[in-house]
Motif scaffolding. Sequence first.
Motif, PDB file in Angstrom:
ATOM      1  N   GLU A 153      54.464 -62.689  24.496  1.00 13.64           N
ATOM      2  CA  GLU A 153      55.903 -62.796  24.290  1.00 13.64           C
ATOM      3  C   GLU A 153      56.608 -61.695  25.072  1.00 13.64           C
ATOM      4  O   GLU A 153      56.162 -60.554  25.098  1.00 13.64           O
ATOM      5  N   GLY A 154      57.704 -62.070  25.700  1.00 20.46           N
ATOM      6  CA  GLY A 154      58.461 -61.080  26.456  1.00 20.46           C
ATOM      7  C   GLY A 154      57.974 -60.982  27.893  1.00 20.46           C
ATOM      8  O   GLY A 154      56.815 -61.291  28.214  1.00 20.46           O
ATOM      9  N   LEU A 155      58.882 -60.545  28.750  1.00 18.72           N
ATOM     10  CA  LEU A 155      58.567 -60.479  30.179  1.00 18.72           C
ATOM     11  C   LEU A 155      57.514 -59.433  30.487  1.00 18.72           C
ATOM     12  O   LEU A 155      56.651 -59.636  31.335  1.00 18.72           O
ATOM     13  N   SER A 156      57.545 -58.311  29.794  1.00 15.76           N
ATOM     14  CA  SER A 156      56.585 -57.239  30.082  1.00 15.76           C
ATOM     15  C   SER A 156      55.165 -57.670  29.748  1.00 15.76           C
ATOM     16  O   SER A 156      54.224 -57.404  30.519  1.00 15.76           O
ATOM     17  N   GLN A 157      54.974 -58.366  28.611  1.00 16.15           N
ATOM     18  CA  GLN A 157      53.638 -58.843  28.265  1.00 16.15           C
ATOM     19  C   GLN A 157      53.181 -59.951  29.207  1.00 16.15           C
ATOM     20  O   GLN A 157      52.004 -60.005  29.581  1.00 16.15           O
ATOM     21  N   PHE A 158      54.124 -60.832  29.565  1.00 11.85           N
ATOM     22  CA  PHE A 158      53.769 -61.904  30.503  1.00 11.85           C
ATOM     23  C   PHE A 158      53.362 -61.311  31.851  1.00 11.85           C
ATOM     24  O   PHE A 158      52.398 -61.752  32.470  1.00 11.85           O
ATOM     25  N   TRP A 159      54.099 -60.291  32.290  1.00 14.78           N
ATOM     26  CA  TRP A 159      53.772 -59.650  33.565  1.00 14.78           C
ATOM     27  C   TRP A 159      52.391 -59.005  33.510  1.00 14.78           C
ATOM     28  O   TRP A 159      51.640 -59.043  34.475  1.00 14.78           O
ATOM     29  N   LEU A 160      52.049 -58.422  32.377  1.00 10.22           N
ATOM     30  CA  LEU A 160      50.732 -57.809  32.218  1.00 10.22           C
ATOM     31  C   LEU A 160      49.632 -58.859  32.269  1.00 10.22           C
ATOM     32  O   LEU A 160      48.545 -58.614  32.806  1.00 10.22           O
ATOM     33  N   SER A 161      49.908 -60.053  31.755  1.00 12.00           N
ATOM     34  CA  SER A 161      48.896 -61.116  31.752  1.00 12.00           C
ATOM     35  C   SER A 161      48.620 -61.660  33.152  1.00 12.00           C
ATOM     36  O   SER A 161      47.611 -62.338  33.359  1.00 12.00           O
ATOM     37  N   LEU A 162      49.496 -61.365  34.104  1.00 11.49           N
ATOM     38  CA  LEU A 162      49.311 -61.874  35.460  1.00 11.49           C
ATOM     39  C   LEU A 162      48.278 -61.077  36.252  1.00 11.49           C
ATOM     40  O   LEU A 162      48.061 -61.365  37.426  1.00 11.49           O
ATOM     41  N   ALA A 163      47.660 -60.105  35.618  1.00 17.96           N
ATOM     42  CA  ALA A 163      46.637 -59.315  36.321  1.00 17.96           C
ATOM     43  C   ALA A 163      45.480 -60.179  36.783  1.00 17.96           C
ATOM     44  O   ALA A 163      44.808 -59.861  37.764  1.00 17.96           O
ATOM     45  N   VAL A 164      45.247 -61.300  36.084  1.00 14.32           N
ATOM     46  CA  VAL A 164      44.116 -62.169  36.448  1.00 14.32           C
ATOM     47  C   VAL A 164      44.567 -63.593  36.774  1.00 14.32           C
ATOM     48  O   VAL A 164      43.724 -64.463  36.977  1.00 14.32           O
ATOM     49  N   THR A 165      45.886 -63.820  36.829  1.00 10.55           N
ATOM     50  CA  THR A 165      46.387 -65.189  36.990  1.00 10.55           C
ATOM     51  C   THR A 165      47.580 -65.211  37.941  1.00 10.55           C
ATOM     52  O   THR A 165      48.493 -64.393  37.784  1.00 10.55           O
ATOM     53  N   PRO A 166      47.613 -66.109  38.920  1.00 14.27           N
ATOM     54  CA  PRO A 166      48.808 -66.250  39.761  1.00 14.27           C
ATOM     55  C   PRO A 166      50.025 -66.598  38.909  1.00 14.27           C
ATOM     56  O   PRO A 166      49.914 -67.348  37.927  1.00 14.27           O
ATOM     57  N   PRO A 167      51.197 -66.063  39.239  1.00 15.63           N
ATOM     58  CA  PRO A 167      52.368 -66.237  38.362  1.00 15.63           C
ATOM     59  C   PRO A 167      52.791 -67.688  38.161  1.00 15.63           C
ATOM     60  O   PRO A 167      53.137 -68.082  37.039  1.00 15.63           O
ATOM     61  N   ALA A 168      52.800 -68.490  39.220  1.00 18.49           N
ATOM     62  CA  ALA A 168      53.226 -69.886  39.066  1.00 18.49           C
ATOM     63  C   ALA A 168      52.226 -70.675  38.228  1.00 18.49           C
ATOM     64  O   ALA A 168      52.611 -71.577  37.475  1.00 18.49           O
ATOM     65  N   TRP A 169      50.951 -70.344  38.347  1.00 19.71           N
ATOM     66  CA  TRP A 169      49.929 -71.020  37.536  1.00 19.71           C
ATOM     67  C   TRP A 169      50.139 -70.702  36.054  1.00 19.71           C
ATOM     68  O   TRP A 169      50.104 -71.597  35.199  1.00 19.71           O
ATOM     69  N   ALA A 170      50.395 -69.427  35.765  1.00 24.64           N
ATOM     70  CA  ALA A 170      50.622 -69.030  34.377  1.00 24.64           C
ATOM     71  C   ALA A 170      51.892 -69.677  33.828  1.00 24.64           C
ATOM     72  O   ALA A 170      51.924 -70.121  32.674  1.00 24.64           O
ATOM     73  N   ALA A 171      52.951 -69.749  34.654  1.00 22.14           N
ATOM     74  CA  ALA A 171      54.198 -70.351  34.197  1.00 22.14           C
ATOM     75  C   ALA A 171      54.031 -71.845  33.941  1.00 22.14           C
ATOM     76  O   ALA A 171      54.624 -72.398  33.004  1.00 22.14           O
ATOM     77  N   ALA A 172      53.219 -72.522  34.754  1.00 24.44           N
ATOM     78  CA  ALA A 172      53.004 -73.959  34.579  1.00 24.44           C
ATOM     79  C   ALA A 172      52.186 -74.263  33.333  1.00 24.44           C
ATOM     80  O   ALA A 172      52.256 -75.376  32.795  1.00 24.44           O
ATOM     81  N   LEU A 173      51.417 -73.300  32.873  1.00 22.50           N
ATOM     82  CA  LEU A 173      50.596 -73.515  31.686  1.00 22.50           C
ATOM     83  C   LEU A 173      51.412 -73.460  30.392  1.00 22.50           C
ATOM     84  O   LEU A 173      51.048 -74.091  29.400  1.00 22.50           O
ATOM     85  N   ARG A 174      52.497 -72.736  30.401  1.00 25.82           N
ATOM     86  CA  ARG A 174      53.245 -72.520  29.153  1.00 25.82           C
ATOM     87  C   ARG A 174      53.790 -73.824  28.554  1.00 25.82           C
ATOM     88  O   ARG A 174      53.694 -74.024  27.334  1.00 25.82           O
ATOM     89  N   PRO A 175      54.372 -74.749  29.346  1.00 26.04           N
ATOM     90  CA  PRO A 175      54.801 -76.017  28.727  1.00 26.04           C
ATOM     91  C   PRO A 175      53.640 -76.825  28.156  1.00 26.04           C
ATOM     92  O   PRO A 175      53.801 -77.513  27.137  1.00 26.04           O
ATOM     93  N   LEU A 176      52.472 -76.742  28.804  1.00 25.93           N
ATOM     94  CA  LEU A 176      51.318 -77.484  28.303  1.00 25.93           C
ATOM     95  C   LEU A 176      50.846 -76.942  26.958  1.00 25.93           C
ATOM     96  O   LEU A 176      50.276 -77.682  26.145  1.00 25.93           O
TER      97      LEU A 176
END
Length: 203
Positions: free
Chosen positions: A17-40
């Motif tokens: 939750e929140g932009l800072s946590q989402f940004w931290l999760s991108l350490a192992v995931t491309p940003p667009a891939w992570a964003a596309a997963l959220r609606p699923l």
Amino acid sequence: SAFWNDEAWVALSTRVEGLSQFWLSLAVTPPAWAAALRPLAALPLAPETALRLLPLGFGALVPWAAWRAGAAFGGGAVAGLAAAAIVAQDPLAIAYSRELKPYTAEAFLCLLALALALRAADGRRAADVVLLGVVLVAAAPFAYAALLVAPPILVALLVAAVARRAVFDRVVFSSFDGACLEELRAVSAEAVSASVFRYAERA
């Protein structure tokens, strides 16, 4: 089946939750891939099923991209069908379609970029160059492998454009004989003289 270690890190991007946590999760995931997963993640399915729909979707598109690339490089539909058949039966490609990693997106976008690059190298349609640019820009945040493919594609297009210009100049100038060249020089000299005369009159 349950997520294995790397998949679990990718799935974590849908739970933060929140932009800072989402940004931290991108350490192992491309940003667009992570964003596309959220609606699923909002689908009424188990996370292991819902989130894996994204790599499955890209995996289903890989044979089509292979067909386009194979037809472009092989010079016909037969080569395209052969490329699509090989990719569709590749055990590794099938396995990656079931894993929550961006490997199928990398394969699809890179194959599509290569097919478009060959069309753009012909220089017949500006739309091909524009479409290639859109694919490369869109691919970068989806699949980091696109960052490795884009530079050689751009260099190849530059070399193709220079070579095409050199061939054009050679064909054009070789089509004129000596008399034609002398006439062109004379016409050019007359045009320059007329321009100088008009400038002198205005002065």
